[in-house]
Design an enzyme around this catalytic site. Structure first.
Site, PDB file in Angstrom:
ATOM      1  CG  ASN A 182       1.446  -6.196  -3.699  1.00 19.13           C
ATOM      2  OD1 ASN A 182       0.780  -7.208  -3.857  1.00 19.13           O
ATOM      3  ND2 ASN A 182       2.025  -5.875  -2.547  1.00 19.13           N
ATOM      4  CD1 TRP A 183      -2.688  -5.866  -8.902  1.00 16.70           C
ATOM      5  CD2 TRP A 183      -3.876  -7.590  -9.686  1.00 16.70           C
ATOM      6  NE1 TRP A 183      -2.786  -5.717 -10.254  1.00 16.70           N
ATOM      7  CE2 TRP A 183      -3.506  -6.760 -10.772  1.00 16.70           C
ATOM      8  CE3 TRP A 183      -4.617  -8.741  -9.953  1.00 16.70           C
ATOM      9  CZ2 TRP A 183      -3.859  -7.039 -12.094  1.00 16.70           C
ATOM     10  CZ3 TRP A 183      -4.974  -9.036 -11.260  1.00 16.70           C
ATOM     11  CH2 TRP A 183      -4.604  -8.190 -12.323  1.00 16.70           C
ATOM     12  N   GLY A 199      -0.475   2.001   2.203  1.00 13.14           N
ATOM     13  CA  GLY A 199      -1.928   1.971   2.373  1.00 13.14           C
ATOM     14  C   GLY A 199      -2.467   3.070   3.272  1.00 13.14           C
ATOM     15  CD  GLU A 225       6.384  -1.675  -0.862  1.00 12.08           C
ATOM     16  OE1 GLU A 225       5.634  -1.206  -1.708  1.00 12.08           O
ATOM     17  OE2 GLU A 225       6.147  -2.705  -0.234  1.00 12.08           O
ATOM     18  CB  SER A 264       0.534   6.325  -0.204  1.00 16.87           C
ATOM     19  OG  SER A 264      -0.045   5.631   0.888  1.00 16.87           O
ATOM     20  N   GLY A 296       0.447  -0.460  -4.698  1.00 18.60           N
ATOM     21  CA  GLY A 296      -0.611  -1.282  -4.105  1.00 18.60           C
ATOM     22  C   GLY A 296      -1.969  -0.798  -4.568  1.00 18.60           C
ATOM     23  N   GLY A 297      -2.635  -0.009  -3.731  1.00 20.27           N
ATOM     24  CA  GLY A 297      -4.012   0.441  -3.983  1.00 20.27           C
ATOM     25  C   GLY A 297      -4.249   0.955  -5.400  1.00 20.27           C
ATOM     26  CD  GLU A 354       0.309  -5.223   3.097  1.00 22.25           C
ATOM     27  OE1 GLU A 354       0.024  -6.051   2.202  1.00 22.25           O
ATOM     28  OE2 GLU A 354       0.131  -3.990   2.970  1.00 22.25           O
TER      29      GLU A 354
HETATM   30  P1  PGA Z   1       0.052   1.098  -1.386  1.00 20.47           P
HETATM   31  O1  PGA Z   1       0.833  -0.303  -1.195  1.00 20.47           O
HETATM   32  O2  PGA Z   1       0.448   1.635  -2.726  1.00 20.47           O
HETATM   33  O3  PGA Z   1      -1.398   0.727  -1.300  1.00 20.47           O
HETATM   34  O4  PGA Z   1       0.502   1.989  -0.251  1.00 20.47           O
HETATM   35  C1  PGA Z   1       2.152  -0.465  -1.621  1.00 20.47           C
HETATM   36  C2  PGA Z   1       2.629  -1.878  -1.305  1.00 20.47           C
HETATM   37  O5  PGA Z   1       2.330  -2.391  -0.227  1.00 20.47           O
HETATM   38  O6  PGA Z   1       3.326  -2.522  -2.125  1.00 20.47           O
END
Ligand code: PGA
Length: 253
Positions: free
Chosen positions: A11-12, A175, A169, A214, A235-236, A99
């Protein structure tokens, strides 16, 4: 190991211009473009979708969007619909990311329509669910997951339930660098699977459930080895070709 096919999605979020997205997918393709035994998905921002779809065409990498509206067309300023995504060969869509729920007013009611709409339109939905830190501390994790899974899947025809991908999640892990312990991840994901089995036993056995929050190359092996975890929403760590490719490799092992 279960016979559910592994699924790793990046997920960019709101990262990468079109030029940067091109660069990332070009760096990814030599590493993951021929992976046949795991579903490899990237989710760029809307504006980069077309470029990434074109670059990934003919490879094993699938391109998903990060959101869509539940209507096909209409007076919904700033929104994007399923036919607009399928027209450019987008294969799926993340729905109900925390989000969007927390910052952009995404409601359970809209998700109830979006999940079946995606399937009807030929898009694979990744339905995101998860509790806040406060809800976990209050002992409300299961109540929150029950509510989100039931609302999100309620209007999906039984025979198509297994096609939905669910991402667990925990919001406190997104994040933040705080990752769920293997026990927390397994418990929550087994609970989500039991909820889907509640709709239809067979679908619950077949549905893929991802962990997100994370997840990085150094903790991926432990989380992906859990019996009910079928993959990850990253994500990251998906913004770097090397770390995303390492996670995909870990899922294949
Ligand atoms: P993260 O994000 O890996 O940066 O914690 C995961 C996501 O929100 O899909």
């Amino acid at each position: 190991m279960s016979d559910r096919r592994r699924f790793i999605a990046g997920n960019w979020k709101m990262n990468k211009t079109i030029a940067e997205a091109e660069e990332l997918v070009q760096a990814l393709l030599p590493r993951v473009g021929a992976v046949e035994d795991v579903d490899v998905v990237v989710c760029p921002p809307y504006l980069s979708l077309q470029a990434v779809v074109d670059s990934a065409r003919g490879s094993a990498v699938q391109v998903y969007a990060q959101n869509m509206h539940e209507q096909d067309a209409g007076a919904f300023t700033g929104e994007v619909s399923a036919p607009m995504l399928t027209e450019i060969d987008v294969a799926g869509v993340i729905l109900g990311h925390s989000e969007r729920r927390q910052l952009c007013g995404e409601t359970d009611r809209a998700l109830q329509l979006k999940v079946p709409k995606a399937l009807e339109s030929g898009l694979i939905p990744i339905l995101c669910v998860g509790e806040t830190e406060e809800e976990r501390e209050r002992g409300d994790t299961e109540r929150k997951l029950r509510h989100q899974v039931q609302e999100g899947l309620e209007k999906v025809p039984k025979e198509r339930l297994h096609e939905v991908v669910v991402a667990y999640e925990p919001i406190w892990a997104i994040g933040t660098g705080l990752v769920a312990t293997p026990e927390q991840a397994q418990d929550a994901i087994a609970f989500v699977r039991a909820l889907v089995q509640g709709f239809d036993k067979e679908a619950g056995n077949r549905v893929r459930i991802l962990y997100g929050g994370s997840l990085k190359p150094d903790n991926a092996a432990e989380l992906l080895a859990l019996p009910d975890v079928d993959g990850a929403l990253v994500g990251g760590a998906s913004l770097d070709a090397e770390s995303f490719a390492t996670i995909v490799e870990t899922a294949r092992a």
